[in-house]
Design an enzyme around this catalytic site. Structure first.
Site, PDB file in Angstrom:
ATOM      1  N   HIS A   1      14.631  20.498  46.689  1.00 59.16           N
ATOM      2  CA  HIS A   1      15.555  20.190  45.718  1.00 59.16           C
ATOM      3  C   HIS A   1      17.010  20.876  45.981  1.00 59.16           C
ATOM      4  CE1 HIS A   1      12.548  17.990  43.303  1.00 59.16           C
ATOM      5  NE2 HIS A   1      11.945  19.354  43.195  1.00 59.16           N
TER       6      HIS A   1
ATOM      7  N   ARG B   1      32.349  23.401  39.709  1.00 58.62           N
ATOM      8  CA  ARG B   1      32.984  24.249  40.540  1.00 58.62           C
ATOM      9  C   ARG B   1      33.086  23.676  42.112  1.00 58.62           C
ATOM     10  NH1 ARG B   1      28.331  24.272  43.527  1.00 58.62           N
ATOM     11  NH2 ARG B   1      26.336  24.149  42.464  1.00 58.62           N
TER      12      ARG B   1
ATOM     13  N   GLY C   1      17.118  23.826  41.921  1.00 62.46           N
ATOM     14  CA  GLY C   1      15.633  23.443  42.149  1.00 62.46           C
ATOM     15  C   GLY C   1      14.683  24.445  41.095  1.00 62.46           C
TER      16      GLY C   1
ATOM     17  N   GLU D   1      12.712  13.329  32.906  1.00 58.60           N
ATOM     18  CA  GLU D   1      13.176  12.365  33.362  1.00 58.60           C
ATOM     19  C   GLU D   1      12.312  11.523  34.261  1.00 58.60           C
ATOM     20  OE1 GLU D   1      18.075  13.345  33.672  1.00 58.60           O
ATOM     21  OE2 GLU D   1      16.992  13.470  35.496  1.00 58.60           O
ATOM     22  N   LYS D   2      12.509  10.105  34.439  1.00 54.78           N
ATOM     23  CA  LYS D   2      11.820   9.480  35.316  1.00 54.78           C
ATOM     24  C   LYS D   2      12.072   9.540  36.762  1.00 54.78           C
ATOM     25  CE  LYS D   2       9.050   5.542  36.150  1.00 54.78           C
ATOM     26  NZ  LYS D   2       7.725   5.780  36.006  1.00 54.78           N
ATOM     27  N   VAL D   3      11.011   9.538  37.551  1.00 52.92           N
ATOM     28  CA  VAL D   3      11.182   9.826  38.804  1.00 52.92           C
ATOM     29  C   VAL D   3      11.821   8.459  39.617  1.00 52.92           C
ATOM     30  CG1 VAL D   3      10.145   9.998  41.308  1.00 52.92           C
ATOM     31  CG2 VAL D   3       9.458  11.620  39.282  1.00 52.92           C
TER      32      VAL D   3
ATOM     33  N   GLU E   1      26.983  14.341  40.288  1.00 53.97           N
ATOM     34  CA  GLU E   1      25.796  14.005  41.293  1.00 53.97           C
ATOM     35  C   GLU E   1      25.156  12.928  40.476  1.00 53.97           C
ATOM     36  OE1 GLU E   1      23.494  17.343  42.066  1.00 53.97           O
ATOM     37  OE2 GLU E   1      25.224  18.410  43.133  1.00 53.97           O
TER      38      GLU E   1
END
Length: 444
Positions: free
Chosen positions: A235, A292, A165, A200-202, A275
């Site tokens: 985040h 990791r 975050g 980036e777009k939300v 992710e």
């Protein structure tokens, strides 16, 4: 297999790695700072070495001291755990130079995926959908504003080298972007040595879904299904579960196959996690790849029956995966909660001495922990002190176990987020699986 493994980490993950190594007959080397001289991992390992002062920069982030210790202890491999140096390509490169096996992917892959901009480019080249945005570093604030207006507000301002975050902020309009840009850029440069930013777009009302991967050095890559990590604060994940209550069989197959394709496209080896952000219509977009072991790996272990640390060790030692995709089956439902030494309302860290500590003892409850009564929680490191994982045959059963266990969890002397976890687990939305990344803001 390895004879001796140095664990370049601390806390519960060091204990977790020691446990698997011990089961496999592998000797372990712990490293510790002055603040951690009495920490449980120093006593659990075969050997333990002081590597520096309490400050993380003088101990757990000191690459040369860790390498020197590994050579002194005659360790043939280093396991980096998560956080700290686990995604530091320079550390992986130094291990390679000293003929010490780094238990993880190659340095170049760590570097490529560590740059969120380069990772976006790699995924686009592999045909993996990415969040609408730009795959280039932003220049000055004027360039950032132009880019944001083209994408359309709200946007997420992100640090290319970011994590946890840090250097990430949602901005609603141009005025907010102008206020946020330089501060986040400086913060990223200070924390990561790289101030590159991108936008980036939300994706509104989204879910954070990630796919666990294993890839050996012989071309075999499999996924171990998904985890839902939508319950977050700042985040950072707070509650994780597997499987996701939102993902149906069709999406599960599609997102798993996409993750495998992505890993193969970049030549990935060892354990890794991709992710994704998933919208309400089940469209999914690549967010980042963690090169990791993840904090939340136990929920995957619980539903698959696989020991991910063992698989990491086997892969790093050159072994072939002993199973194929069709051999991996899901069984039951697992939920993990992270226990933080922090104020449950402000999220400020709460260092101090633990005056009373007892863990719930019930079937289907697993603890990953490195504190006890009289342990000192210092301000030097991450405030997570433990994890609790529950497993049930169904999600409903798992939640029932979770609620009971949380009520029986006792930590005194410091503040923890246990009240927040108890509240979250009791909400109608959580019980129904109606959880997005806005969950804590909306319901607590």
């Amino acid at each position: 297999m390895f004879t001796k493994v140095l664990i370049a980490n601390r806390g519960e993950i060091a204990m977790r790695i020691i446990r698997t190594c011990s089961r496999l007959g592998i000797k372990t080397v712990a490293v510790y700072s002055e603040a951690d001289k009495d920490a449980p991992h120093t006593k659990a390992a075969t050997e333990a070495y002081l590597i520096g002062e309490s400050r993380v920069s003088e101990s757990y982030l000191n690459i040369e001291r860790i390498i020197k210790t590994a050579k002194k202890a005659k360790a043939d491999a280093i396991h980096p755990g998560y956080g700290l140096l686990s995604e530091n390509s320079r550390f992986a490169e130094r291990c390679k130079q000293e003929n010490i096996v780094f238990i993880g992917p190659s340095p170049d892959i760590i570097a490529k995926m560590g740059s969120k901009i380069e990772a976006r480019k790699a995924m686009e080249a592999a045909g993996v959908p990415v969040v609408p945005g730009v795959s280039e570093s932003l220049g000055d604030i004027e360039a950032a504003c132009r880019t944001a207006s083209q994408i359309g507000y709200p946007v997420m301002l992100k640090a290319s080298a970011g994590g946890g975050g840090i250097g990430m902020q949602r901005v609603e309009n141009e005025e907010a972007l102008k206020k946020a840009y330089e501060g986040n850029k400086k913060r990223a440069a200070d924390f990561f040595g790289d101030g590159s930013m991108y936008i980036e777009k939300v994706i509104e009302h989204a879910r954070h879904i990630e796919v666990q991967l294993l890839a050996d050095q012989h071309g075999h890559t499999v996924h171990l299904f998904e985890r839902d990590c939508s319950v977050q604060r700042r985040h950072q994940k707070v509650i994780e579960e597997a499987p996701s209550p939102f993902v149906d069989d069709e999406l599960r197959m599609k997102i798993g196959q996409t993750a495998v394709k992505a890993a193969k496209a970049i030549g990935y080896t060892n354990a890794g996690t991709i992710e994704f952000i998933v919208d309400q219509k089940q469209n999914f977009y690549f967010l980042e790849m963690n090169t990791r072991l993840q904090v939340e790996h136990p929920v995957t272990e619980e539903i698959t029956g696989l020991d991910l640390v063992e698989q990491q060790l086997r892969i790093a030692a050159g072994h072939t995966l002993t199973f194929s995709q069709k051999d991996i089956q899901r069984n039951g439902h697992a939920i993990e909660v992270r226990i933080y030494a922090e104020d449950p309302k402000t999220f400020f860290p709460s260092p101090g001495t633990i005056t009373a500590f007892s863990l719930p003892d019930q079937k289907g409850v697993r603890h990953e922990c490195a504190v006890a009564k009289d342990s000192t929680v210092t301000p030097f490191y991450d405030p997570m002190i433990a994890k609790m994982i529950v497993k049930g045959q169904t999600r409903t059963e798992a939640i029932e176990k979770l609620e009971t266990a949380l009520r029986d969890y006792r930590v005194e002397g410091i503040k923890t987020n246990l009240p927040l976890l108890i509240q979250a687990a009791a909400t109608k939305a959580f019980k129904e699986g109606d959880v997005t990344t806005d969950f804590l803001k909306q319901h607590l």
